[in-house]
Structure formats: structure tokens, C-alpha cells
Design an enzyme around this catalytic site. Structure first.
Site, PDB file in Angstrom:
ATOM      1  N   CYS A 107       0.839  -1.214   0.000  1.00 44.35           N
ATOM      2  CA  CYS A 107       0.000   0.000   0.000  1.00 44.35           C
ATOM      3  C   CYS A 107       0.861   1.245   0.000  1.00 44.35           C
ATOM      4  CB  CYS A 107      -0.824   0.101   1.272  1.00 44.35           C
ATOM      5  SG  CYS A 107      -1.854  -1.278   1.539  1.00 44.35           S
ATOM      6  N   GLY A 241      -2.942 -17.648  -6.540  1.00 47.51           N
ATOM      7  CA  GLY A 241      -3.630 -16.419  -6.931  1.00 47.51           C
ATOM      8  C   GLY A 241      -4.293 -16.522  -8.283  1.00 47.51           C
TER       9      GLY A 241
HETATM   10  C1  LIG Z   1      -6.984  -9.429  -9.454  1.00 41.87           C
HETATM   11  C2  LIG Z   1      -5.994  -9.451  -8.309  1.00 41.87           C
HETATM   12  C3  LIG Z   1      -6.332  -8.819  -7.132  1.00 41.87           C
HETATM   13  C4  LIG Z   1      -5.427  -8.812  -6.063  1.00 41.87           C
HETATM   14  N1  LIG Z   1      -5.788  -8.218  -4.880  1.00 41.87           N
HETATM   15  C5  LIG Z   1      -4.945  -8.284  -3.808  1.00 41.87           C
HETATM   16  C6  LIG Z   1      -5.335  -7.775  -2.552  1.00 41.87           C
HETATM   17  O1  LIG Z   1      -6.449  -7.278  -2.346  1.00 41.87           O
HETATM   18  N2  LIG Z   1      -4.419  -7.841  -1.543  1.00 41.87           N
HETATM   19  C7  LIG Z   1      -3.194  -8.410  -1.683  1.00 41.87           C
HETATM   20  O2  LIG Z   1      -2.415  -8.458  -0.715  1.00 41.87           O
HETATM   21  N3  LIG Z   1      -2.809  -8.928  -2.871  1.00 41.87           N
HETATM   22  C8  LIG Z   1      -3.655  -8.884  -3.926  1.00 41.87           C
HETATM   23  N4  LIG Z   1      -3.276  -9.445  -5.122  1.00 41.87           N
HETATM   24  C9  LIG Z   1      -1.955 -10.101  -5.235  1.00 41.87           C
HETATM   25  C10 LIG Z   1      -2.098 -11.616  -5.004  1.00 41.87           C
HETATM   26  O3  LIG Z   1      -2.574 -11.905  -3.703  1.00 41.87           O
HETATM   27  C11 LIG Z   1      -0.743 -12.317  -5.229  1.00 41.87           C
HETATM   28  O4  LIG Z   1       0.194 -11.817  -4.304  1.00 41.87           O
HETATM   29  C12 LIG Z   1      -0.187 -12.081  -6.632  1.00 41.87           C
HETATM   30  O5  LIG Z   1      -1.235 -12.089  -7.589  1.00 41.87           O
HETATM   31  C13 LIG Z   1       0.860 -13.111  -7.036  1.00 41.87           C
HETATM   32  O6  LIG Z   1       0.297 -14.405  -7.069  1.00 41.87           O
HETATM   33  P1  LIG Z   1      -0.224 -15.116  -8.433  1.00 41.87           P
HETATM   34  O7  LIG Z   1       0.869 -14.967  -9.431  1.00 41.87           O
HETATM   35  O8  LIG Z   1      -0.487 -16.534  -8.005  1.00 41.87           O
HETATM   36  O9  LIG Z   1      -1.470 -14.399  -8.849  1.00 41.87           O
HETATM   37  C14 LIG Z   1      -4.164  -9.446  -6.204  1.00 41.87           C
HETATM   38  C15 LIG Z   1      -3.834 -10.065  -7.419  1.00 41.87           C
HETATM   39  C16 LIG Z   1      -4.728 -10.082  -8.467  1.00 41.87           C
HETATM   40  C17 LIG Z   1      -4.335 -10.763  -9.760  1.00 41.87           C
END
Ligand SMILES: Cc1cc2nc3c(=O)[nH]c(=O)nc-3n(C[C@H](O)[C@H](O)[C@H](O)COP(=O)(O)O)c2cc1C
Length: 279
Positions: A107, A241
Site C-alpha cells: 500500500c 492467486g
Molecule cells: C486481481 C488481483 C487482485 C489482487 N488483490 C490483492 C489484494 O487485495 N491484496 C493483496 O495483498 N494482494 C492482492 N493481489 C496479489 C495476489 O494476492 C498475489 O500476491 C499475486 O497475484 C501473485 O500471485 P499469483 O501470481 O499466483 O497471482 C491481487 C492479485 C490479483 C491478480
């Protein structure tokens, strides 16, 4: 009869029946395709990061569903300032059903616009103060957009975090070549998915050598082998994710795949493979 392998892990103060759970923001308990039994097979459930404005809505509309889904509920927090995060942590401290708070360090700090997670001192200050406002276990979710992830991990450990999540999305940009403007409304945005996985694996490996608290890995995990890579370099749990968007059953498939791998390799428990790759 073959013996069932154990996927149970201790993640600091949390005891998980298995180490696979959704990453914040990529799972919505209100519209998931998983039924109650399937949700209960996950290691934990986690809603999208909550900010001060939305906290009451989430508690009213989602908490009862999360509670029915799983006995481990990890709530991610989003804030604009140390005070904002502390107020939120203090409020959520009273809610018994919440198992742990994950602090989203990506953030931006409204005081200087720079994310907490790219400055060691700011991360320390944030986690230290949050700890004074809650008795819930604190998970510090690091930003990967730093030159030395080890320093960030040490700083949140020293501030009192019980668990570290590695990592949030990588800052990226896409350009509209006809209009000559950024494609994203906010100009820059977070890159997730398979492309980031090798970078996250490297970061987990580096951090595991220098800290004493458990690590949760997240970034580009799409199958059991991807999660196993993270366990081998030192993660005690793995979040899934973006892969949930293309296959809502992927977390269950990963759990089954990990069990199969452990059986094939003749391990009794997931604990046997955590951190096997040291150098
Ligand atoms: C659509 C979307 C929304 C996300 N919203 C958040 C969130 O609200 N808080 C957070 O800490 N990370 C958020 N993330 C990050 C994911 O929790 C994660 O750290 C990141 O996508 C990497 O993992 P992945 O490659 O498996 O998606 C978001 C990611 C995506 C794609």
C-alpha cells in the site's frame, strides 16, 4: 493399506491441515464454485484486502460464509497510513473468528506516496505499531519491488511479524501503441502469474537462509510442482492467486498433486521437504 501422507503444517502460531490457500484478491467466498466440503479441504480462506471504509461490510456480508467455509480465516489489511492500519487491526482484534491478519505492505503511504514495503524503516514502523494494537498473529506480505528482499524480511521479523508472505505483484506497465498512452488507468499496475514464479522462488530461497519465522510463498503457482518448488526452497505454505481465475478447482488439484508427489517419493509428511534446497 498405504499410509496417508500428512500435509499438516505449523505456520508460526497457526496450525493448518494443509499448506494450500487462496491469495488475497483472487478468491471470493460469496461466488466461489467450491462447495462447503471443498472449501473445508483448503488450508485457509482469505478475502480481498480490507480497508477502513469496507471493513463493516466484509464483517457483515462475508465473515459468516468464511467461517462456514474453513476454520482458518486470514484477513488481509490495506491502509493509507500507520494510524489507518492500526485502527483497522484494533477493530479486527475483537473478531474471534479471524485467525491472523496479513498486512499488505504494497500500500502507498499517503504521507509520501511510497509503498511501505519498499522501505525497511517504514515497514518496521508499520508492523511494530500494528503489533501494539492486536493480539492476532501478524503476517507481513512483502512487496517484491525491492533490490534486497532479505533486508525487508529481517526488518518485519524484527518488528514482530510471526509469518512472512513472499510476495505481492511486480510493478509493470503496458502501452497502447496507437494512442501512445498507458493502457492501465493507474499507468502502472501489478504483474502476477507464471512469469513471476522463478523470481519469487529465488526470493523465498534467499529469505529462508536469514530468518527464523515461517514463509508463505505466492506468485505464479499453477500446479503441484510449482508449489513443491516453493516448499523445497523453504516455504511452509503456498498461496494460489491468478491460477484460480482460469481453473477454480486448481487449489484442490494442487493438494492432490502434492500428496501424490510425497507418496511417490516416499515421504510421510510435507514437513519432510520444506527447505530441502539450501544452497
Ligand atoms: C486481481 C488481483 C487482485 C489482487 N488483490 C490483492 C489484494 O487485495 N491484496 C493483496 O495483498 N494482494 C492482492 N493481489 C496479489 C495476489 O494476492 C498475489 O500476491 C499475486 O497475484 C501473485 O500471485 P499469483 O501470481 O499466483 O497471482 C491481487 C492479485 C490479483 C491478480
Amino acid at each position: 493399506m498405504t499410509k496417508e501422507v500428512s500435509l499438516e503444517v505449523n505456520l508460526g502460531p497457526l496450525h493448518l491441515k494443509n499448506p494450500i490457500m487462496p491469495a488475497s484478491g483472487t478468491f471470493d467466498v460469496r461466488c466461489t464454485l467450491l462447495n462447503e466440503n471443498e472449501l473445508n479441504r483448503l488450508g485457509a480462506v482469505a478475502p480481498k484486502s480490507i480497508a477502513s471504509e469496507g471493513v463493516e461490510y466484509v464483517i457483515k456480508e462475508e465473515l459468516h460464509l468464511l467461517k462456514r467455509a474453513n476454520n482458518i480465516i486470514i484477513v488481509s489489511l490495506l491502509g493509507n497510513s500507520v494510524e489507518d492500519f492500526c485502527n483497522l487491526a484494533g477493530y479486527l482484534n475483537k473478531i474471534e473468528e479471524i485467525s491472523a491478519l496479513e498486512i499488505n505492505l504494497s500500500c502507498p503511504n499517503l504521507n509520501n506516496g511510497i509503498p511501505f514495503g519498499v522501505n525497511e524503516d517504514k515497514s518496521y514502523e508499520l508492523i511494530f505499531n500494528i503489533k501494539r494494537n492486536t493480539l492476532k498473529p501478524i503476517i507481513a506480505k512483502l512487496s517484491p519491488n525491492v533490490s534486497d528482499i532479505k533486508k525487508m524480511a529481517l526488518s518485519v521479523q524484527n518488528a514482530g511479524a510471526e509469518i512472512i508472505t513472499i510476495a505481492n505483484t511486480f510493478m509493470g506497465m503496458a502501452i497502447d501503441v496507437d494512442k501512445h498512452i498507458p493502457k492501465l488507468g493507474n499507468k502502472i499496475g501489478g504483474l502476477s502469474g507464471p512469469a513471476i514464479r522463478p523470481i519469487v522462488v529465488r526470493m523465498i530461497w534467499e529469505v529462508a537462509q536469514v530468518i527464523d519465522i515461517p514463509i508463505m510463498g505466492v506468485g505464479g503457482v499453477c500446479c503441484a510442482e510449482d508449489a513443491i518448488e516453493m516448499f523445497l526452497v523453504g516455504a511452509s505454505a503456498v498461496q494460489v492467486g491468478s491460477a484460480n481465475f482460469s481453473n477454480p478447482y486448481i487449489m484442490l488439484e494442487i493438494i492432490t498433486g502434492i500428496k501424490r508427489y510425497l507418496k511417490e517419493k516416499k515421504y510421510n509428511s510435507i514437513q519432510d521437504i520444506i527447505g530441502l534446497v539450501k544452497d
